[in-house]
Structures are given as C-alpha cells and as structure tokens.
Design a protein around this motif. Structure first.
Motif, PDB file in Angstrom:
ATOM      1  N   SER A 112       0.811  -1.221   0.000  1.00  0.00           N
ATOM      2  CA  SER A 112       0.000   0.000   0.000  1.00  0.00           C
ATOM      3  C   SER A 112       0.847   1.275   0.000  1.00  0.00           C
ATOM      4  CB  SER A 112      -0.947  -0.002   1.206  1.00  0.00           C
ATOM      5  OG  SER A 112      -0.210  -0.059   2.419  1.00  0.00           O
ATOM      6  N   SER A 113       2.026   1.229   0.620  1.00  0.00           N
ATOM      7  CA  SER A 113       2.882   2.413   0.689  1.00  0.00           C
ATOM      8  C   SER A 113       4.046   2.360  -0.305  1.00  0.00           C
ATOM      9  CB  SER A 113       3.451   2.566   2.109  1.00  0.00           C
ATOM     10  OG  SER A 113       4.201   1.418   2.470  1.00  0.00           O
ATOM     11  N   MET A 114       4.090   1.317  -1.136  1.00  0.00           N
ATOM     12  CA  MET A 114       5.196   1.145  -2.099  1.00  0.00           C
ATOM     13  C   MET A 114       4.771   1.688  -3.460  1.00  0.00           C
ATOM     14  SD  MET A 114       6.409  -2.671  -0.919  1.00  0.00           S
ATOM     15  CE  MET A 114       7.697  -2.808  -2.147  1.00  0.00           C
ATOM     16  N   MET A 115       4.795   3.010  -3.598  1.00  0.00           N
ATOM     17  CA  MET A 115       4.345   3.657  -4.831  1.00  0.00           C
ATOM     18  C   MET A 115       5.172   3.271  -6.060  1.00  0.00           C
ATOM     19  SD  MET A 115       1.592   5.214  -4.393  1.00  0.00           S
ATOM     20  CE  MET A 115       0.539   5.692  -3.027  1.00  0.00           C
ATOM     21  N   PRO A 116       6.521   3.147  -5.959  1.00  0.00           N
ATOM     22  CA  PRO A 116       7.275   2.714  -7.135  1.00  0.00           C
ATOM     23  C   PRO A 116       6.817   1.351  -7.669  1.00  0.00           C
ATOM     24  CG  PRO A 116       8.753   3.660  -5.520  1.00  0.00           C
ATOM     25  CD  PRO A 116       7.413   3.559  -4.853  1.00  0.00           C
ATOM     26  N   MET A 117       6.405   0.455  -6.760  1.00  0.00           N
ATOM     27  CA  MET A 117       5.894  -0.839  -7.204  1.00  0.00           C
ATOM     28  C   MET A 117       4.595  -0.672  -7.980  1.00  0.00           C
ATOM     29  SD  MET A 117       6.556  -4.010  -7.357  1.00  0.00           S
ATOM     30  CE  MET A 117       7.845  -4.247  -6.141  1.00  0.00           C
ATOM     31  N   LYS A 118       3.766   0.297  -7.557  1.00  0.00           N
ATOM     32  CA  LYS A 118       2.517   0.555  -8.285  1.00  0.00           C
ATOM     33  C   LYS A 118       2.803   1.170  -9.656  1.00  0.00           C
ATOM     34  CE  LYS A 118      -0.370   1.006  -4.152  1.00  0.00           C
ATOM     35  NZ  LYS A 118      -1.262   1.866  -3.353  1.00  0.00           N
ATOM     36  N   ALA A 119       3.882   1.934  -9.743  1.00  0.00           N
ATOM     37  CA  ALA A 119       4.286   2.470 -11.048  1.00  0.00           C
ATOM     38  C   ALA A 119       4.728   1.337 -11.969  1.00  0.00           C
ATOM     39  CB  ALA A 119       5.413   3.481 -10.876  1.00  0.00           C
ATOM     40  N   PHE A 120       5.442   0.360 -11.402  1.00  0.00           N
ATOM     41  CA  PHE A 120       5.831  -0.813 -12.185  1.00  0.00           C
ATOM     42  C   PHE A 120       4.598  -1.537 -12.714  1.00  0.00           C
ATOM     43  CE2 PHE A 120       6.160  -5.459 -11.987  1.00  0.00           C
ATOM     44  CZ  PHE A 120       7.054  -5.687 -13.028  1.00  0.00           C
ATOM     45  N   VAL A 121       3.602  -1.704 -11.840  1.00  0.00           N
ATOM     46  CA  VAL A 121       2.365  -2.371 -12.249  1.00  0.00           C
ATOM     47  C   VAL A 121       1.676  -1.581 -13.357  1.00  0.00           C
ATOM     48  CG1 VAL A 121       0.076  -3.110 -11.469  1.00  0.00           C
ATOM     49  CG2 VAL A 121       2.051  -3.453  -9.997  1.00  0.00           C
ATOM     50  N   GLY A 122       1.671  -0.243 -13.244  1.00  0.00           N
ATOM     51  CA  GLY A 122       1.040   0.590 -14.261  1.00  0.00           C
ATOM     52  C   GLY A 122       1.729   0.471 -15.611  1.00  0.00           C
ATOM     53  N   ILE A 123       3.073   0.537 -15.608  1.00  0.00           N
ATOM     54  CA  ILE A 123       3.837   0.370 -16.855  1.00  0.00           C
ATOM     55  C   ILE A 123       3.592  -1.011 -17.438  1.00  0.00           C
ATOM     56  CG2 ILE A 123       6.183   0.073 -17.769  1.00  0.00           C
ATOM     57  CD1 ILE A 123       5.604   2.956 -17.491  1.00  0.00           C
ATOM     58  N   PHE A 124       3.585  -2.000 -16.572  1.00  0.00           N
ATOM     59  CA  PHE A 124       3.456  -3.395 -17.011  1.00  0.00           C
ATOM     60  C   PHE A 124       2.070  -3.671 -17.590  1.00  0.00           C
ATOM     61  CE2 PHE A 124       2.913  -7.975 -16.357  1.00  0.00           C
ATOM     62  CZ  PHE A 124       4.085  -8.451 -16.924  1.00  0.00           C
ATOM     63  N   MET A 125       1.019  -3.251 -16.880  1.00  0.00           N
ATOM     64  CA  MET A 125      -0.344  -3.556 -17.334  1.00  0.00           C
ATOM     65  C   MET A 125      -0.699  -2.813 -18.617  1.00  0.00           C
ATOM     66  SD  MET A 125      -2.793  -3.981 -13.979  1.00  0.00           S
ATOM     67  CE  MET A 125      -2.606  -2.281 -13.459  1.00  0.00           C
ATOM     68  N   THR A 126      -0.384  -1.518 -18.678  1.00  0.00           N
ATOM     69  CA  THR A 126      -0.746  -0.755 -19.883  1.00  0.00           C
ATOM     70  C   THR A 126       0.182  -1.060 -21.059  1.00  0.00           C
ATOM     71  OG1 THR A 126       0.598   1.138 -19.166  1.00  0.00           O
ATOM     72  CG2 THR A 126      -1.743   1.130 -18.542  1.00  0.00           C
ATOM     73  N   GLY A 127       1.355  -1.634 -20.765  1.00  0.00           N
ATOM     74  CA  GLY A 127       2.307  -1.910 -21.838  1.00  0.00           C
ATOM     75  C   GLY A 127       2.616  -3.372 -22.047  1.00  0.00           C
ATOM     76  N   ILE A 128       1.738  -4.273 -21.566  1.00  0.00           N
ATOM     77  CA  ILE A 128       2.024  -5.703 -21.676  1.00  0.00           C
ATOM     78  C   ILE A 128       2.048  -6.150 -23.134  1.00  0.00           C
ATOM     79  CG2 ILE A 128      -0.417  -6.265 -21.271  1.00  0.00           C
ATOM     80  CD1 ILE A 128       2.641  -8.416 -20.317  1.00  0.00           C
ATOM     81  N   PHE A 129       1.100  -5.676 -23.944  1.00  0.00           N
ATOM     82  CA  PHE A 129       1.110  -6.046 -25.370  1.00  0.00           C
ATOM     83  C   PHE A 129       2.288  -5.380 -26.074  1.00  0.00           C
ATOM     84  CE2 PHE A 129      -0.134  -5.598 -29.828  1.00  0.00           C
ATOM     85  CZ  PHE A 129      -0.521  -6.894 -30.127  1.00  0.00           C
ATOM     86  N   LEU A 130       2.579  -4.142 -25.694  1.00  0.00           N
ATOM     87  CA  LEU A 130       3.736  -3.424 -26.234  1.00  0.00           C
ATOM     88  C   LEU A 130       5.007  -4.243 -26.023  1.00  0.00           C
ATOM     89  CD1 LEU A 130       4.587   0.307 -25.731  1.00  0.00           C
ATOM     90  CD2 LEU A 130       6.245  -1.407 -25.041  1.00  0.00           C
ATOM     91  N   SER A 131       5.181  -4.796 -24.817  1.00  0.00           N
ATOM     92  CA  SER A 131       6.387  -5.566 -24.506  1.00  0.00           C
ATOM     93  C   SER A 131       6.398  -6.910 -25.206  1.00  0.00           C
ATOM     94  CB  SER A 131       6.498  -5.769 -22.988  1.00  0.00           C
ATOM     95  OG  SER A 131       6.561  -4.542 -22.315  1.00  0.00           O
ATOM     96  N   ASN A 132       5.305  -7.671 -25.064  1.00  0.00           N
ATOM     97  CA  ASN A 132       5.272  -9.032 -25.590  1.00  0.00           C
ATOM     98  C   ASN A 132       5.277  -9.074 -27.115  1.00  0.00           C
ATOM     99  OD1 ASN A 132       5.291 -10.158 -23.079  1.00  0.00           O
ATOM    100  ND2 ASN A 132       3.106 -10.531 -22.985  1.00  0.00           N
TER     101      ASN A 132
END
Length: 489
Positions: A298-318
């Motif tokens: 809940s307090s690990m904002m950088p981890m939430k940024a990772f999740v945001g990059i990963f979820m919105t860019g999963i097709f971009l990456s794969n």
C-alpha cells in the motif's frame, strides 16, 4: 529401450547445428532455473514459520490445505501456457521393431521428469522436513508428501490432455477468478470448503491412495491417446479446416499504412503465438490485484508504477519486442518490393498505440483502490505511448532470429536473443527509476506529472523519432533478411 531413447535424445541435442547459436540463452535460462529451485526450497523451509505467524490460531497444515485448491487451478492455468508435451522424432522408429507402447511410455515418462514437477518438489520436501523437526508424525508427513506429488503428476497429465483446448483455459481462468472473488468479498469461503478435503491427506494417511489412483488413471488415459496416434501415415490424412475470411476493408481508410495494418491484424488472429499475446495481455489486467489488495504494497508507490507500466504496456512488450521477426517468413519478399519502410513502422506503432490505450481503459476499474491508482496508470500509459513505443521499435532493428508463427506459443524461445533481455531495461526499469527519484524527492503528483510530460514530449516528437528509427532499419535491412532466412535459428 528407455536408456537407448535417452541416449539418442542426448546426442540429438548436442549434435544440433543450432546448439551454439542460442547457447548463451540456454545457460542464462539454466541459471534462472537453478535460482528458482533454490528460492522455492528457501520458501518451503520458511513457510512453516510464516504460516505460524500469519495464522497463529491454526495448524500450518490446516492453513496450507486451505490454499491447495487455488494452487491446483493456478498450476493448471500456468502449465497450459508454459508446458509442452516432450515430443521426439518418432518416424524413424515406426519402420523398426520398436513397440508403439514403448514409445508412448517413454514420452510420458519424460513428461514426469519435467522441471514443472520439480518446482513443487523443491517446495514441498523442505516444508515436510521442517514439519518433522517440529515433531509432526513421520508417517503422516511422508504419506502427505507422496500424496501432494501424486496430485502434481495428475496436474501434469491432465495438462497434456487439455493443452490445446482454449475453452478449457477459459474455464479454468473463470473458475479461478470466481473462486477468488467469492473469497475476497466474503460471499462464500471456497478455502474453508476445500480445506478438509486436502487436509485429509495428512490427517488420514490411507487417503494417499486416492491421488495415486487418479495419477495412474490419467497416465493411462494419456497413454491410450498417444498410442492410438503413433502411426507412420498419421500426418498424411488431410485436415479439413473451416476458413474464416475477413477483408477488413475498414483498414483502407488509413491509406498506404492500411495494408500493413490489415496484414498485422490477420497475422495476430490466425496464428497461435500472436493470438496468445492478445489473451495474455487481457489476463494481465488482473495483475494489479496482486499488489492493490495487499497491505504490504500500500505504501510502495514505485511498485505501483511498475504495475502501471506493465499492465498498460504488456502487449507493447510481448508483441513489440519481436518486431519485425513476426514477419520473418515473408520479410525478404516485402523488402524486395517498393514498400516504404516508414509506412511499415507507422503501422506497427499505430497497432501498439491502440493496445496501450485499450489496456489503460481496462485498468480504469482500479480507481476502486483510490484516485492515485488511476493517476499512476494514466501517467504510465502516456509514458508507454510517447517513450516506450519508439524505444521498442528501435530495438526491433536488432532482431535477426526467425519466428515460425504456427508453433506452440509458450515455452518457445524461438526468436529470442540477448536483445529481448536488454530491452527490458529501458522499457520497464527506466520509468520506475525516474518515477522513484521524483516521488522520493518531491511527491506522487510530481512523479506522475514527470512521466506524463515525458510521454507527451515523446509523442510530439513521433515523426522525428520514427525517421531516425526508419534509417536504422534501412541500415540493418540485409542483416535482418539473412538472419530471417535461417529457419532453424
């Protein structure tokens, strides 16, 4: 005969002309596999104490039994993507006096030795040893361990039966999501319902014969299926396939770029490996639940940024990391035509742009966990659009390994090179570092604004960046053509 088969497989591996080409990747994956096994062993050793701390009023055996049903569903789900039937070239043996039953038993025996079965073994055995040191009955613990491994083999052989059925995959995923939802919102306790069934393997040792009998049954169902398929002329029978046609005439409104876009959409829909990227992207929308539902994050904002990059860019990456290898089977033909490279890259960029926007809209429900979640996902989507799309297209110019689109989509390292590992640094690591610096120096709002502004700047420079990338592709043109012609690369 089993020894002879193993010897032939071993010689085939080391005498392969492709061994040296991907040796670095094989070694890297080997180290990763060893690291994973050691991590699981450590996790298994500490699981007893973790369960005692998290559930002080329950026996660790009862606590772990509650989650067995989820473990089975998750393992079935993941194996569908990752595990393949360990095939061998059987045609030379069919003209010799080698029994088909021997071949079938060998193939299934190799499957039992899969690393996916070892994963559970490396977790369960250390956990069982800790139980023994804490004065749990030896007979109960040993037979429980045997019962769990029998369940693993059940999962292994069930996966081989259903591996090609997408309806089964959707069914497993739906049951898993429904069960978790019922548990999370307190509608019905799936864990409590199934816990006595799996705890019985420890409490009543005689029940170990149930999973063993199931494993043997599923093995022989697989054996019967395989044995009936082992014929010399089995592949000569013509397959009748219903053709699904679509002219996708709406793509013509995009002009010259429309023809490339049409090719990409048809390729994605008609081939196993590309179609799987779409399904994976949709499924990973739920990846955020792993972090947003846990208090520890809940307090690990950088981890939430990772999740945001990963979820919105999963097709971009794969999908994006293998551009233009997806077109490797006809890339040389395309390059011999009067086809503008810039239009080709524009179509790829447009397709990935649509995927990022679509994935962002699918993540909007995370606003349930707070407006911060929506803001982070929005900033990450802009960063993906403006920065990561040009980056991934640029790195695509280094792809020289061919991809056969009709082969199994998962557990398939075809087309993979050092480029795929290096590209994750600018795509995933760089935005997290940028976000973390501005988050810890200033605050969350500033960090999100910085990601957004970088994305907007990149998007405004799209034409300039694509011109640079186009020149890069032109320089690498003949190297890529030569690489894509090597079918076994």
């Amino acid at each position: 005969m089993f020894k002879r088969f193993s010897s032939l497989q071993w010689k085939s591996f080391f005498r392969s002309s492709n061994l040296g080409k991907s040796l670095g990747i094989k070694i890297l994956m080997g180290f990763f596999g060893v690291y994973m096994l050691l991590s699981l062993a450590g996790m298994g050793t500490g699981m007893y104490f973790i369960l005692k701390k998290v559930f002080p009023d329950q026996s660790p055996m009862w606590s772990i039994s509650q989650y067995f049903v989820y473990w089975i569903l998750i393992e079935l789900f993941l194996r569908y993507f990752m595990q393949k039937l360990p095939v061998m070239d059987i045609k030379p043996f069919l003209t010799t006096p080698v029994k088909k039953s021997t071949i079938a038993h060998y193939i299934l025996g190799r499957s039992a030795a899969s690393i996916y079965n070892l994963l559970t073994l490396f977790f369960i055995v250390p956990f069982a040893i800790v139980l023994l040191f804490n004065n749990y009955p030896v007979l109960n613990v040993v037979l429980w361990t045997i019962g769990v491994m029998a369940i693993v083999f059940c999962i292994n052989y069930v996966n081989l039966l259903v591996n090609k059925n997408e309806k089964v995959l959707i069914g497993i995923g739906s049951v898993l999501a429904l069960g978790y939802g019922l548990d999370y919102f307190g509608i019905f306790s799936v864990k409590t319902f199934f816990a006595p069934i799996f705890h019985a393997l420890y409490a009543y040792p005689i029940t170990v014969f149930v999973p063993i009998a199931l494993a043997v049954l599923v093995y022989y169902i697989n054996y019967g299926y395989l044995r009936n398929k082992i014929y010399l002329d089995a592949t000569l029978k013509p397959k009748s396939v219903q053709a699904n046609t679509s002219d996708m005439s709406w793509t013509r409104r995009f002009g010259e770029m429309g023809s490339f876009l049409q090719l990409d959409l048809k390729m994605i829909w008609r081939n196993k490996r590309t179609k799987s990227q779409v399904f994976i992207s949709i499924l990973f929308v739920f990846y955020g639940l792993v972090f947003y539902t846990q208090d520890i994050y809940s307090s690990m904002m950088p981890m939430k940024a990772f999740v945001g990059i990963f979820m919105t860019g999963i097709f971009l990456s794969n999908f994006g990391q293998f551009i233009p290898a997806w077109d490797s089977s006809y890339y040389s033909m395309m390059m011999s035509q009067n086809i503008p490279m810039r239009k080709y890259l524009d179509s790829k960029a447009s397709l990935i742009t649509v995927s990022v926007v679509a994935m962002f809209f699918l993540t909007i429900p995370y606003v349930y966990f707070g407006w911060d979640a929506l803001a982070i996902n929005f900033g990450c989507a802009l960063y993906n659009l403006g920065v990561n799309i040009p980056v991934i297209l640029y790195f695509g110019s280094f792809n020289k390994k061919r991809i056969e689109l009709d082969q199994s989509p998962f557990g398939n390292m075809q087309g993979t090179s050092a480029t795929q590992f290096l590209i994750m640094l600018p795509v995933l690591v760089a935005p997290i570092i940028i976000f973390s610096i501005f988050y810890y120096i200033f605050n969350l709002q500033v960090a999100v604004i910085v990601l957004s502004v970088l994305g907007i700047i990149g998007f405004s420079m799209k034409n300039y960046l694509l011109n640079i990338i186009t020149e890069q592709y032109k320089k690498k043109k003949y190297g890529m053509i030569a690489g894509f012609k090597e079918k076994a690369s």
